[in-house]
Design a protein around this motif. Structure first.
Motif, short mmCIF file in Angstrom:
data_model
loop_
_atom_site.label_atom_id
_atom_site.label_comp_id
_atom_site.label_asym_id
_atom_site.label_seq_id
_atom_site.Cartn_x
_atom_site.Cartn_y
_atom_site.Cartn_z
N TYR A 192 -68.03 -34.50 29.51
CA TYR A 192 -69.00 -33.41 29.46
C TYR A 192 -69.26 -32.98 28.02
CZ TYR A 192 -68.26 -32.98 34.47
OH TYR A 192 -68.19 -33.24 35.82
N THR A 193 -70.47 -32.45 27.81
CA THR A 193 -70.81 -31.79 26.55
C THR A 193 -71.88 -30.75 26.85
OG1 THR A 193 -71.43 -32.12 24.23
CG2 THR A 193 -72.60 -33.45 25.87
N GLY A 194 -72.39 -30.10 25.80
CA GLY A 194 -73.35 -29.02 26.00
C GLY A 194 -74.76 -29.49 26.28
N ILE A 195 -75.37 -30.16 25.30
CA ILE A 195 -76.75 -30.62 25.44
C ILE A 195 -76.81 -32.11 25.13
CG2 ILE A 195 -77.78 -28.39 24.94
CD1 ILE A 195 -78.19 -29.28 22.07
N PRO A 196 -77.70 -32.83 25.79
CA PRO A 196 -77.81 -34.27 25.52
C PRO A 196 -78.16 -34.56 24.07
CG PRO A 196 -79.00 -33.67 27.53
CD PRO A 196 -78.62 -32.39 26.85
N GLY A 197 -77.51 -35.57 23.51
CA GLY A 197 -77.85 -36.03 22.18
C GLY A 197 -77.35 -35.20 21.03
N ASN A 198 -76.47 -34.21 21.28
CA ASN A 198 -76.02 -33.38 20.15
C ASN A 198 -75.10 -34.18 19.23
OD1 ASN A 198 -72.97 -32.49 20.54
ND2 ASN A 198 -73.89 -32.47 22.59
N ALA A 199 -75.07 -33.78 17.96
CA ALA A 199 -74.35 -34.54 16.94
C ALA A 199 -72.85 -34.55 17.16
CB ALA A 199 -74.67 -33.98 15.55
N SER A 200 -72.32 -33.45 17.68
CA SER A 200 -70.88 -33.38 17.90
C SER A 200 -70.44 -34.40 18.94
CB SER A 200 -70.49 -31.96 18.35
OG SER A 200 -69.12 -31.88 18.63
N MET A 253 -67.50 -29.88 19.65
CA MET A 253 -68.56 -29.04 20.20
C MET A 253 -69.62 -28.77 19.15
SD MET A 253 -68.18 -25.17 21.53
CE MET A 253 -69.63 -24.22 21.85
N ALA A 254 -70.88 -28.87 19.50
CA ALA A 254 -71.95 -28.51 18.58
C ALA A 254 -72.00 -26.99 18.49
CB ALA A 254 -73.29 -29.05 19.07
N THR A 255 -71.70 -26.47 17.35
CA THR A 255 -71.44 -25.05 17.24
C THR A 255 -72.68 -24.18 17.26
OG1 THR A 255 -71.43 -25.24 14.85
CG2 THR A 255 -69.31 -25.43 15.99
N GLY A 256 -73.85 -24.76 17.27
CA GLY A 256 -75.05 -23.94 17.32
C GLY A 256 -75.15 -23.14 18.59
N THR A 257 -74.44 -23.53 19.65
CA THR A 257 -74.52 -22.79 20.90
C THR A 257 -73.15 -22.39 21.40
OG1 THR A 257 -74.72 -24.94 21.97
CG2 THR A 257 -76.72 -23.70 21.66
N ARG A 258 -72.19 -22.21 20.53
CA ARG A 258 -70.86 -21.85 20.97
C ARG A 258 -70.76 -20.38 21.37
NH1 ARG A 258 -66.18 -25.07 17.83
NH2 ARG A 258 -67.32 -26.92 17.53
N VAL A 259 -70.42 -20.33 22.18
CA VAL A 259 -70.36 -18.91 22.55
C VAL A 259 -69.70 -18.29 21.43
CG1 VAL A 259 -70.58 -18.29 24.89
CG2 VAL A 259 -68.63 -19.80 24.20
#
Length: 426
Positions: free
Chosen positions: A248-256, A1-7
């Motif tokens: 599934y993931t959070g946002i398209p193109g994220n590094a994670s 998970m890209a942690t910039g938006t982790r809850v």
């Protein structure tokens, strides 16, 4: 998970008791001559800081903290030296005074520990339960360390504000800056500026692009690709006949996602599996609810759903309809998912999940590696953190119903501490 938006599960509190060491007058003079003058900046570049001693810990305590952290027993000696030191500091006695200092630091932008000589900075890049816990884990490790005198925090939730905060922190000349940046190559100029000022820069948890990873002193990360490759093997062992999967993931193109998704896809599709649905959640409750409902309504009925955050939103529509949800694969889940899984299994529904540790405590490793580097010790540029995926059934017995629902699994805090962490905000 890209942690910039982790809850937690109840566990011995982390920390180390400050030990006063008697020294001879000659040794005191020598230390005084060698110790850096940190002044207002706290900077002691080039490893000139004298290393403080920490209290010893038992093998049993270290073994317990390792098991909790990694969700699996790993022999101490198999870990990187910086991780070994991290585990030993985290496993030592946590005193009431340390607890009081932790609660104080959670509410401040600058916190002084009352001992040590090093100044540590942490520019956070989002505000949500995962990031709040990550900040607090770093703070607890700093308090437990006898080497840290001051911790400075900032929060920037977009590239521009984060870079401005980073440059402001660098201007204050801390000894170490620990980051978990998701902004990729955009941070390169700021890192160069900090390095030019003699500041140790450590990236923990999220892998940086190679051109930026080469700039930092240390990068402490896990191999997400290998973890999801192993997850694919576990799943194909559970479900021998090829089937469909959702991705599934959070946002398209994220590094994670760029790191883990190709490896999972290769592992599944080489065994004959086919992707039947995919989507993006923004890593928000609303986004996860929408994607979970859309998955159920689609009628695609994947046998497996892989996502890089907590899975209860994807399982809920199936459970509401009285159906067994797909097998879930995730590298980060919250206690709310463990609760759902436990209650589901208690009803006789054979729900299954493959999970890994939340990585929310990796800032402790980054902090420890930064301290070691600032003190002139040998530290590997790349610290590879073991990242085993396990059947969630293995960790259900340690589920603690007192933990906040949105606490990551695992955190090294107990339920009372994590409640306070999440209540404190940024």
């Amino acid at each position: 998970m890209a942690t910039g938006t982790r809850v937690a599960l109840r566990f011995p509190r982390t920390g180390a008791k400050l030990k006063l060491v008697a020294i001879t007058a000659a040794a005191a003079a020598l230390l005084a001559a060698c110790a850096p003058d940190t002044g207002a900046s706290g900077n002691s570049a080039n490893g000139s800081s004298a290393r403080a001693s920490r209290a010893p810990v038992s093998e049993a305590a270290v073994k317990k903290i390792i098991n909790r952290s990694f969700l699996k027993d790993i022999p101490l000696q198999q870990l990187n030296p910086a991780i070994q030191e991290t585990m030993q500091v985290a496993a030592a006695e946590w005193t009431p005074a340390m607890e009081a200092k932790l609660q104080e630091c959670l509410k401040q932008n600058v916190c002084e520990t009352g001992r040590g000589s090093l100044t540590i900075a942490f520019p956070n890049d989002n505000i949500n339960p995962w990031r709040q816990t990550f900040r607090a884990e770093i703070t607890a490790q700093a308090i437990a360390s006898p080497d840290v005198a001051k911790i400075i925090y900032s929060l920037g939730t977009d590239t521009a504000s984060w870079l401005a905060n980073f440059k402001s922190l660098a201007a204050q000349r801390p000894d170490v800056i620990v980051i978990d940046s998701i902004f990729g190559s955009a941070i390169a100029p700021a890192v160069r500026q900090a390095k030019a000022a003699g500041i140790v820069v450590v990236q923990a948890e999220t892998p940086l692009p190679p051109e930026v990873a080469s700039l930092v002193d240390v990068q402490a990360t896990s191999d997400l690709c290998a973890a999801y490759r192993d997850g694919a093997k576990l799943v194909t062992g559970l479900i021998p006949e090829p089937a469909g999967y959702g991705l599934y993931t959070g946002i398209p193109g994220n590094a994670s996602a760029a790191a883990w998704q190709p490896c999972l896809v290769k592992g599944l599709e080489s065994a004959g599996w086919k992707k039947v649905i995919e989507g993006f959640t923004q890593w928000t409750p609303q986004g996860m609810t929408q994607e979970g409902n859309a998955l159920f309504a689609s009628g695609t009925k994947p046998a497996v759903v892989a996502y890089d955050y907590t899975m209860e939103y994807f399982a809920a529509p199936f459970l509401k309809a009285g159906q067994t949800p797909p097998v879930m694969i995730s590298d980060v889940v919250n206690y709310s998912y463990l609760k759902q899984l436990k209650e589901t299994q208690a009803k006789g529904i054979k729900a299954k999940a493959i999970v890994a540790n939340s990585r929310v405590w990796y800032g402790r490793i980054g902090l420890t590696a930064g301290i070691m580097k600032a003190q002139g010790q040998q530290v590997d540029h790349q610290i590879d953190i073991p990242y085993p995926m396990v059947d969630a059934d293995e960790i259900l017995p340690s589920y603690d119903p007192a933990m906040p629902a949105n606490a990551p699994v695992p955190t090294l805090f107990n339920a009372d501490q994590e409640t306070a962490v999440l209540a404190a905000g940024s």
